[in-house]
Design a protein around this motif. Sequence first.
Motif, PDB file in Angstrom:
ATOM      1  N   LEU A  19     -48.908   6.645 -13.814  1.00 27.78           N
ATOM      2  CA  LEU A  19     -47.907   5.547 -14.327  1.00 27.78           C
ATOM      3  C   LEU A  19     -47.231   4.850 -13.126  1.00 27.78           C
ATOM      4  N   SER A  20     -46.484   3.749 -13.156  1.00 28.33           N
ATOM      5  CA  SER A  20     -45.917   3.174 -12.166  1.00 28.33           C
ATOM      6  C   SER A  20     -44.436   3.838 -12.191  1.00 28.33           C
ATOM      7  N   ALA A  29     -44.578   6.028 -20.559  1.00 34.55           N
ATOM      8  CA  ALA A  29     -44.941   7.644 -20.728  1.00 34.55           C
ATOM      9  C   ALA A  29     -44.590   8.188 -21.801  1.00 34.55           C
ATOM     10  N   ARG A  30     -43.234   7.836 -22.181  1.00 38.49           N
ATOM     11  CA  ARG A  30     -42.977   8.254 -23.740  1.00 38.49           C
ATOM     12  C   ARG A  30     -43.734   7.816 -24.914  1.00 38.49           C
ATOM     13  N   LEU A  71     -48.332  11.873 -15.952  1.00 34.15           N
ATOM     14  CA  LEU A  71     -47.802  12.554 -16.940  1.00 34.15           C
ATOM     15  C   LEU A  71     -49.000  13.253 -17.657  1.00 34.15           C
ATOM     16  N   THR A  72     -48.825  14.636 -17.697  1.00 35.86           N
ATOM     17  CA  THR A  72     -49.809  15.554 -18.448  1.00 35.86           C
ATOM     18  C   THR A  72     -49.300  16.277 -19.364  1.00 35.86           C
ATOM     19  N   THR A  85     -45.421  14.688 -12.504  1.00 34.78           N
ATOM     20  CA  THR A  85     -45.670  14.966 -11.247  1.00 34.78           C
ATOM     21  C   THR A  85     -45.306  13.920 -10.211  1.00 34.78           C
ATOM     22  N   ASP A  86     -44.679  13.671  -9.287  1.00 34.63           N
ATOM     23  CA  ASP A  86     -44.231  12.625  -8.784  1.00 34.63           C
ATOM     24  C   ASP A  86     -44.306  12.802  -6.958  1.00 34.63           C
TER      25      ASP A  86
END
Length: 147
Positions: A19-20, A29-30, A71-72, A85-86
């Motif tokens: 995701l951005s 994400a949510r 997001l995992t 992860t970023d």
Amino acid sequence: MNQRTAEPGAPVRNFSVQLSPTPRGARLARLLATEQLRSWGLPLDPARQIVAELAVNAATHGRVRGRDFRLTLYAVGDTLRIEVTDARGERLPEPHTPASDAESGRGLLLVEALAHRWGVSEERFPRKTVWAELRLASPGQHETVAR
């Protein structure tokens, strides 16, 4: 460190999306996590609050122009693992108590309170993964819901 492994035959489910690193990406994400948990028949809370906090942190503090965050979700046996992860591996999160009049800065304190375990995994530079684990109710068990 020894870690308990899933029992043989325990269902393993996973979901991952990039995701951005924007407020819109954090909100998505949510929403995506909520729908995935619903499709797996898992409780939505407190997982969606944890996803929201970790995604906002990735979009705010882990943002690198042109790099997404990931997001995992993993559901293995009685454990749900949430990973975000970023691209800012040099900025490791630390929970701290903000000033009483601060309008932000409590996200990791919330994650710490809601998750059974949480931590940070440093990966190949420049990435990091912030993760949280929740124990899921066994079949036949009912979780107490505060109202």
